[in-house]
Motif scaffolding. Sequence first.
Motif, PDB file in Angstrom:
ATOM      1  N   VAL A 433      -3.943 -20.443  -4.176  1.00 20.02           N
ATOM      2  CA  VAL A 433      -4.438 -19.956  -2.889  1.00 20.02           C
ATOM      3  C   VAL A 433      -3.763 -18.639  -2.459  1.00 20.02           C
ATOM      4  CG1 VAL A 433      -5.164 -22.225  -2.053  1.00 20.02           C
ATOM      5  CG2 VAL A 433      -2.824 -21.433  -1.599  1.00 20.02           C
ATOM      6  N   GLN A 434      -2.986 -18.061  -3.386  1.00 19.07           N
ATOM      7  CA  GLN A 434      -2.297 -16.809  -3.067  1.00 19.07           C
ATOM      8  C   GLN A 434      -2.730 -15.707  -4.036  1.00 19.07           C
ATOM      9  OE1 GLN A 434       1.366 -16.591  -1.496  1.00 19.07           O
ATOM     10  NE2 GLN A 434       0.859 -18.360  -0.265  1.00 19.07           N
ATOM     11  N   TRP A 435      -2.803 -14.497  -3.527  1.00 14.68           N
ATOM     12  CA  TRP A 435      -3.011 -13.334  -4.397  1.00 14.68           C
ATOM     13  C   TRP A 435      -1.681 -12.795  -4.870  1.00 14.68           C
ATOM     14  CZ3 TRP A 435      -7.478 -13.159  -6.273  1.00 14.68           C
ATOM     15  CH2 TRP A 435      -8.656 -13.189  -5.526  1.00 14.68           C
ATOM     16  N   MET A 436      -1.720 -12.118  -6.039  1.00 18.14           N
ATOM     17  CA  MET A 436      -0.569 -11.346  -6.515  1.00 18.14           C
ATOM     18  C   MET A 436      -1.026  -9.892  -6.611  1.00 18.14           C
ATOM     19  SD  MET A 436       0.047  -9.795  -9.628  1.00 18.14           S
ATOM     20  CE  MET A 436       1.395  -8.755 -10.055  1.00 18.14           C
ATOM     21  N   GLY A 437      -0.185  -9.009  -6.090  1.00  9.82           N
ATOM     22  CA  GLY A 437      -0.463  -7.573  -6.227  1.00  9.82           C
ATOM     23  C   GLY A 437       0.862  -6.839  -6.278  1.00  9.82           C
ATOM     24  N   ARG A 438       0.806  -5.522  -6.216  1.00  5.17           N
ATOM     25  CA  ARG A 438       2.050  -4.745  -6.212  1.00  5.17           C
ATOM     26  C   ARG A 438       2.028  -3.717  -5.088  1.00  5.17           C
ATOM     27  NH1 ARG A 438       4.381  -5.434 -11.553  1.00  5.17           N
ATOM     28  NH2 ARG A 438       2.750  -6.566 -12.633  1.00  5.17           N
ATOM     29  N   ASN A 439       3.206  -3.413  -4.563  1.00  6.20           N
ATOM     30  CA  ASN A 439       3.318  -2.314  -3.617  1.00  6.20           C
ATOM     31  C   ASN A 439       3.501  -1.017  -4.437  1.00  6.20           C
ATOM     32  OD1 ASN A 439       5.938  -2.316  -4.461  1.00  6.20           O
ATOM     33  ND2 ASN A 439       6.826  -2.982  -2.521  1.00  6.20           N
ATOM     34  N   PRO A 440       3.541   0.156  -3.788  1.00  4.67           N
ATOM     35  CA  PRO A 440       3.668   1.395  -4.575  1.00  4.67           C
ATOM     36  C   PRO A 440       4.926   1.424  -5.441  1.00  4.67           C
ATOM     37  CG  PRO A 440       3.008   1.902  -2.335  1.00  4.67           C
ATOM     38  CD  PRO A 440       3.327   0.435  -2.359  1.00  4.67           C
ATOM     39  N   GLN A 441       5.979   0.762  -4.975  1.00  3.04           N
ATOM     40  CA  GLN A 441       7.244   0.753  -5.742  1.00  3.04           C
ATOM     41  C   GLN A 441       7.170  -0.147  -6.968  1.00  3.04           C
ATOM     42  OE1 GLN A 441       7.036   0.485  -2.442  1.00  3.04           O
ATOM     43  NE2 GLN A 441       8.226   2.195  -1.657  1.00  3.04           N
ATOM     44  N   ASN A 442       6.047  -0.816  -7.153  1.00  4.87           N
ATOM     45  CA  ASN A 442       5.815  -1.684  -8.321  1.00  4.87           C
ATOM     46  C   ASN A 442       6.421  -3.075  -8.160  1.00  4.87           C
ATOM     47  OD1 ASN A 442       4.302  -1.716 -10.668  1.00  4.87           O
ATOM     48  ND2 ASN A 442       6.060  -1.373 -12.000  1.00  4.87           N
ATOM     49  N   THR A 443       6.863  -3.415  -6.946  1.00  5.01           N
ATOM     50  CA  THR A 443       7.383  -4.778  -6.732  1.00  5.01           C
ATOM     51  C   THR A 443       6.197  -5.718  -6.537  1.00  5.01           C
ATOM     52  OG1 THR A 443       9.068  -3.662  -5.422  1.00  5.01           O
ATOM     53  CG2 THR A 443       9.149  -6.079  -5.466  1.00  5.01           C
ATOM     54  N   VAL A 444       6.318  -6.914  -7.134  1.00  5.75           N
ATOM     55  CA  VAL A 444       5.254  -7.916  -6.995  1.00  5.75           C
ATOM     56  C   VAL A 444       5.261  -8.458  -5.568  1.00  5.75           C
ATOM     57  CG1 VAL A 444       4.589 -10.251  -7.709  1.00  5.75           C
ATOM     58  CG2 VAL A 444       5.245  -8.541  -9.432  1.00  5.75           C
ATOM     59  N   VAL A 445       4.062  -8.572  -4.988  1.00  4.38           N
ATOM     60  CA  VAL A 445       3.912  -9.122  -3.639  1.00  4.38           C
ATOM     61  C   VAL A 445       2.908 -10.276  -3.710  1.00  4.38           C
ATOM     62  CG1 VAL A 445       3.302  -8.600  -1.238  1.00  4.38           C
ATOM     63  CG2 VAL A 445       4.229  -6.778  -2.690  1.00  4.38           C
ATOM     64  N   VAL A 446       3.241 -11.427  -3.130  1.00  2.24           N
ATOM     65  CA  VAL A 446       2.272 -12.525  -3.056  1.00  2.24           C
ATOM     66  C   VAL A 446       1.982 -12.856  -1.596  1.00  2.24           C
ATOM     67  CG1 VAL A 446       2.842 -13.556  -5.308  1.00  2.24           C
ATOM     68  CG2 VAL A 446       4.043 -14.330  -3.290  1.00  2.24           C
ATOM     69  N   PHE A 447       0.738 -13.236  -1.334  1.00  8.66           N
ATOM     70  CA  PHE A 447       0.329 -13.542   0.045  1.00  8.66           C
ATOM     71  C   PHE A 447      -0.969 -14.356   0.023  1.00  8.66           C
ATOM     72  CE2 PHE A 447      -3.113 -10.408   0.206  1.00  8.66           C
ATOM     73  CZ  PHE A 447      -2.764  -9.561  -0.831  1.00  8.66           C
ATOM     74  N   PRO A 448      -1.249 -15.095   1.114  1.00  2.00           N
ATOM     75  CA  PRO A 448      -2.458 -15.936   1.141  1.00  2.00           C
ATOM     76  C   PRO A 448      -3.737 -15.119   0.912  1.00  2.00           C
ATOM     77  CG  PRO A 448      -1.009 -16.461   2.977  1.00  2.00           C
ATOM     78  CD  PRO A 448      -0.435 -15.234   2.327  1.00  2.00           C
ATOM     79  N   LYS A 449      -4.685 -15.732   0.193  1.00  2.00           N
ATOM     80  CA  LYS A 449      -5.878 -14.989  -0.234  1.00  2.00           C
ATOM     81  C   LYS A 449      -6.790 -14.580   0.930  1.00  2.00           C
ATOM     82  CE  LYS A 449      -6.540 -16.508  -4.969  1.00  2.00           C
ATOM     83  NZ  LYS A 449      -7.308 -17.325  -5.916  1.00  2.00           N
ATOM     84  N   GLU A 450      -6.958 -15.472   1.891  1.00  2.69           N
ATOM     85  CA  GLU A 450      -7.936 -15.270   2.982  1.00  2.69           C
ATOM     86  C   GLU A 450      -9.240 -14.723   2.410  1.00  2.69           C
ATOM     87  OE1 GLU A 450      -5.987 -14.111   6.859  1.00  2.69           O
ATOM     88  OE2 GLU A 450      -4.341 -13.652   5.485  1.00  2.69           O
ATOM     89  N   ASN A 451      -9.797 -13.658   3.037  1.00  2.00           N
ATOM     90  CA  ASN A 451     -11.092 -13.181   2.523  1.00  2.00           C
ATOM     91  C   ASN A 451     -10.975 -11.949   1.637  1.00  2.00           C
ATOM     92  OD1 ASN A 451     -12.622 -15.159   3.720  1.00  2.00           O
ATOM     93  ND2 ASN A 451     -12.606 -14.066   5.686  1.00  2.00           N
ATOM     94  N   TYR A 452      -9.755 -11.635   1.238  1.00  2.00           N
ATOM     95  CA  TYR A 452      -9.571 -10.427   0.431  1.00  2.00           C
ATOM     96  C   TYR A 452      -9.957 -10.713  -1.016  1.00  2.00           C
ATOM     97  CZ  TYR A 452      -7.145  -9.177   4.632  1.00  2.00           C
ATOM     98  OH  TYR A 452      -6.867  -8.934   5.944  1.00  2.00           O
ATOM     99  N   LYS A 453     -10.156  -9.629  -1.792  1.00  2.00           N
ATOM    100  CA  LYS A 453     -10.576  -9.853  -3.183  1.00  2.00           C
ATOM    101  C   LYS A 453      -9.813  -8.944  -4.144  1.00  2.00           C
ATOM    102  CE  LYS A 453     -14.594  -6.823  -2.730  1.00  2.00           C
ATOM    103  NZ  LYS A 453     -14.061  -6.117  -1.570  1.00  2.00           N
ATOM    104  N   ILE A 454      -9.901  -9.272  -5.403  1.00  2.00           N
ATOM    105  CA  ILE A 454      -9.221  -8.477  -6.432  1.00  2.00           C
ATOM    106  C   ILE A 454      -9.705  -7.032  -6.347  1.00  2.00           C
ATOM    107  CG2 ILE A 454      -9.079  -8.114  -8.948  1.00  2.00           C
ATOM    108  CD1 ILE A 454      -8.987 -11.142  -9.267  1.00  2.00           C
ATOM    109  N   GLY A 455      -8.769  -6.091  -6.400  1.00  2.00           N
ATOM    110  CA  GLY A 455      -9.133  -4.673  -6.330  1.00  2.00           C
ATOM    111  C   GLY A 455      -9.036  -4.100  -4.920  1.00  2.00           C
ATOM    112  N   ASP A 456      -8.824  -4.957  -3.912  1.00  2.00           N
ATOM    113  CA  ASP A 456      -8.659  -4.454  -2.539  1.00  2.00           C
ATOM    114  C   ASP A 456      -7.250  -3.885  -2.352  1.00  2.00           C
ATOM    115  OD1 ASP A 456     -11.144  -5.142  -1.590  1.00  2.00           O
ATOM    116  OD2 ASP A 456     -10.493  -6.997  -0.612  1.00  2.00           O
TER     117      ASP A 456
END
Length: 491
Positions: A433-456
């Motif tokens: 139920v969580q997305w994984m992405g990165r901030n500009p510094q390349n650190t991994v960030v995880v957070f609840p998916k809600e209505n967001y999608k891959i590539g946002d």
Amino acid sequence: MEKTIDESIQGASLLLEKNEMGQRKLYIESYGCAMNFSDSEIVASILANEGFSTTQNLEDADLVLVNTCSIREKAELTVRKRLEKFNAIKKHRPHLKVGVLGCMAERLKHQLLEEEKIVDMVVGPDAYKDLPNLIQEMDEGRDAVNVVLSKEETYGDIAPVRLNTNGVSALVSITRGCDNMCTFCVVPFTRGRERSRDPYSILEEVNDLWNKGFKEITLLGQNVDSYLWYGGGLKKDYVKASKMQKATAVDFSGLLEMVALAQPGMRIRFSTSNPQDMTLNVIKTMAKHDNICNHIHLPVQSGSNRILKQMNRLHTIEEYFELIDNVRKILPDCAISQDIISGFPTETEEDQQDTLAALEYVKYDFGYMYLYSERPGTKAARKFKDDVPPEIKQRRLAEIIALQREHCKYRTEEHLGNIEEVLIETTSKKSEVQWMGRNPQNTVVVFPKENYKIGDFVKVKINECTSATLIGKAIGISDKNPQLALTNAQL
Ligand code: SAH
Ligand code: F3S
């Protein structure tokens, strides 16, 4: 050599068999650096034109290619184990062919095919365009080997087939080979002399990726800061270039700027930077363009000037620190990561203290730390005895890793409370139920998916962290998303 009639008939019947069977299936496995993963995409593209489709399933494969790494002995041992496994499969599937690509192919040349007889084909990193011929030779039962290194090949004219892609981030290679001759490193021998790719073919690839929906690219080279396009040819031959060629040459900061301007909505990363070649212009170009991510992978290898000299790293630790100071001044929120080698020949406890002091000075965001591994043929192997006992190498490495871990934590904690732009890549490994992405510094960030999608691109408030991961909650879509920019413009 002319083919005999018999060979031609055999070739033709094999061709017929291939057509009757429909497409042949390629299973490709890549090891080592990002460049190898990028090269495999070039190989898949070349073979797609030969009627090969890729499969993720080994059981379906007609051809297995292993893109190999020679950087440390352990990397080669891993590949050898895989080759043994593929050979075992061949016993009950005799039509299966196995080819070895990349740095081990280049380093061991005919040995894997003729002496060890564990593969059917050996192809070095500059010979992939010869794959159609080599496959025919292999099909016809002849030795299929090409390990010739090139002065010009950059594969700039090949549109890679993206493998295992999330459709969001892609690798774009910009240089091949390396001229630095660090004494421990096998890369200059396996990947040859350095040459740069035509900037216009790079732009074409980046534009094409953007049109296909990709949001982030990493420009790749063994030493990206050394990028120099003057019409083609080896970097070392630049001195012989004409006035006209020199006047229109493009260096790395120039290339970065071209790419940043061509696709302002795309995130741009690059790797790897070499301290001796990184210029202030590169750092200033990063500061000028929002879409160039604030992260520099800047291997230090050791904090000791004596060891740096023996490694033929052409800078002192003081010069390295000066570069770090400049990065901090011009790009205050830039992440910096390292590579370090523990236990280089003759390394003493004093040298180890210098390395720990360098870690303290920079407090890297993250790093990759290795035990020294002697590579046959390198200057270090020829000149220095691998004389640091394994248990001391191990203990020093453990000290380095422990300190780096503290710094990882120190750095991730700096993000607490921030609102950061995250590009969503995939579902978090730990939670559906969580997305994984990165901030500009390349650190991994995880957070609840809600209505967001891959590539946002999403704005995320950072609430918690571990030493490697930031944990947060999305507070809205970032204005970097093209669809939102359009909505704003329409308002
Ligand atoms: N410039 C390259 C470096 C390639 S090797 C790049 O694009 O990443 C990656 C890292 O492997 C090096 O920075 C070095 O820290 C490590 N390495 C290279 N040769 C090694 C050896 N013989 N033993 C241990 N580590 C090695
Ligand atoms: Fe190797 Fe040094 Fe080049 S680490 S890849 S020789 S910069």
